[in-house]
Design an enzyme around this catalytic site. Sequence first.
Site, PDB file in Angstrom:
ATOM      1  N   HIS A 153       0.848  -1.193   0.000  1.00 46.91           N
ATOM      2  CA  HIS A 153       0.000   0.000   0.000  1.00 46.91           C
ATOM      3  C   HIS A 153       0.879   1.237   0.000  1.00 46.91           C
ATOM      4  O   HIS A 153       2.100   1.142   0.093  1.00 46.91           O
ATOM      5  CB  HIS A 153      -0.976  -0.009   1.174  1.00 46.91           C
TER       6      HIS A 153
ATOM      7  N   HIS B 225       1.405   3.958   1.987  1.00 46.56           N
ATOM      8  CA  HIS B 225       1.918   4.731   3.120  1.00 46.56           C
ATOM      9  C   HIS B 225       3.441   4.863   3.058  1.00 46.56           C
ATOM     10  O   HIS B 225       4.150   3.930   2.665  1.00 46.56           O
ATOM     11  CB  HIS B 225       1.486   4.104   4.440  1.00 46.56           C
TER      12      HIS B 225
ATOM     13  N   ASP C 136       5.866   4.799   5.116  1.00 44.80           N
ATOM     14  CA  ASP C 136       6.758   3.870   5.815  1.00 44.80           C
ATOM     15  C   ASP C 136       6.816   2.508   5.137  1.00 44.80           C
ATOM     16  O   ASP C 136       7.478   1.589   5.636  1.00 44.80           O
ATOM     17  CB  ASP C 136       6.351   3.723   7.290  1.00 44.80           C
ATOM     18  N   HIS C 137       6.158   2.402   3.986  1.00 47.02           N
ATOM     19  CA  HIS C 137       6.222   1.180   3.181  1.00 47.02           C
ATOM     20  C   HIS C 137       6.843   1.423   1.806  1.00 47.02           C
ATOM     21  O   HIS C 137       7.195   0.453   1.130  1.00 47.02           O
ATOM     22  CB  HIS C 137       4.830   0.577   3.015  1.00 47.02           C
TER      23      HIS C 137
ATOM     24  N   HIS D 292      -7.368  -0.640   5.889  1.00 47.20           N
ATOM     25  CA  HIS D 292      -6.320   0.263   6.369  1.00 47.20           C
ATOM     26  C   HIS D 292      -6.141   1.389   5.348  1.00 47.20           C
ATOM     27  O   HIS D 292      -6.107   2.569   5.704  1.00 47.20           O
ATOM     28  CB  HIS D 292      -5.029  -0.531   6.556  1.00 47.20           C
TER      29      HIS D 292
ATOM     30  N   ASP E  66      -0.200  -3.941   6.417  1.00 49.14           N
ATOM     31  CA  ASP E  66      -0.823  -3.432   7.640  1.00 49.14           C
ATOM     32  C   ASP E  66      -2.279  -3.854   7.757  1.00 49.14           C
ATOM     33  O   ASP E  66      -3.074  -3.179   8.420  1.00 49.14           O
ATOM     34  CB  ASP E  66      -0.733  -1.899   7.676  1.00 49.14           C
TER      35      ASP E  66
ATOM     36  N   HIS F 182       4.776  -4.641  11.010  1.00 46.43           N
ATOM     37  CA  HIS F 182       5.134  -3.874  12.202  1.00 46.43           C
ATOM     38  C   HIS F 182       5.304  -4.792  13.406  1.00 46.43           C
ATOM     39  O   HIS F 182       4.623  -5.808  13.530  1.00 46.43           O
ATOM     40  CB  HIS F 182       4.058  -2.835  12.532  1.00 46.43           C
TER      41      HIS F 182
END
Length: 260
Positions: free
Chosen positions: A58, A60, A62-63, A114, A134, A172
Amino acid sequence: MSMVDEDPFPIPALSDNYIWVLGIEHSRVVIVDPGHADPVFEFLHSRSVTPDAILVTHHHHDHVNGVAALKEAYGCTVYGPVNPGLKFVDVPCQAGDRVEIGPLSFEVMEVPGHTLDHIAFFKPGERPLVFCGDTMFAAGCGRLFEGDASMMHSSMQKLAALPKETLICCAHEYTLSNLCFARAVDGNNVQLMQREQHAKRQRMQDLPTLPSTLEVELATNPFLRCEDPAIREGLAAAQRGHGASAEETFAALRSWKDSF
């Protein structure tokens, strides 16, 4: 770690992310959700391996923040969700697609909730695994940033239908906090208490608690057990309602977790 045995390996990154590495053969690997390039470069150099492909679940940051640097350095193909904002994706993927990377084959699942663009990559076989980003966490599920509880419940049910031996490779290290919440919901679950003690020992040794297995999640993850009377009793005892349906129970759990 051998780079030809297809064992998923988590690289710690940022504050609590894991970037997954999966061996292909002949010192080639797949990288999953690289939110930061530096730890990936360090890993690749230390193991003398090269990425053939990057899988993205996805959008985001942090990915995905490490994707561009890795793609520029290695020229690897990027597979990701259908999202016009992800300019670096070479092969947009949707439900039912099959991703072939060397001898590896992944089935693409759409698991929104998410985010609306969230996908997962499931590798079937004798040692099945899923890179679920996530959506599902160890003993938990992702926050609802773009979707709703109904959408996330449906996505979790899709993952729950995979073979029970499937390795759950989420993104995570939230396991201890999720287990704390799960125990508040389901305090009489012996398997849950045993899992929490084991996870505490792992973290004391600075070891990852992942991957999990679907079998373990089905026994201890409250978000997968919304039909279980024990979960509804836990909600009622906390004055969070109990849910007339599994979907309503899921929504009540997610709301409680958001403020836990």
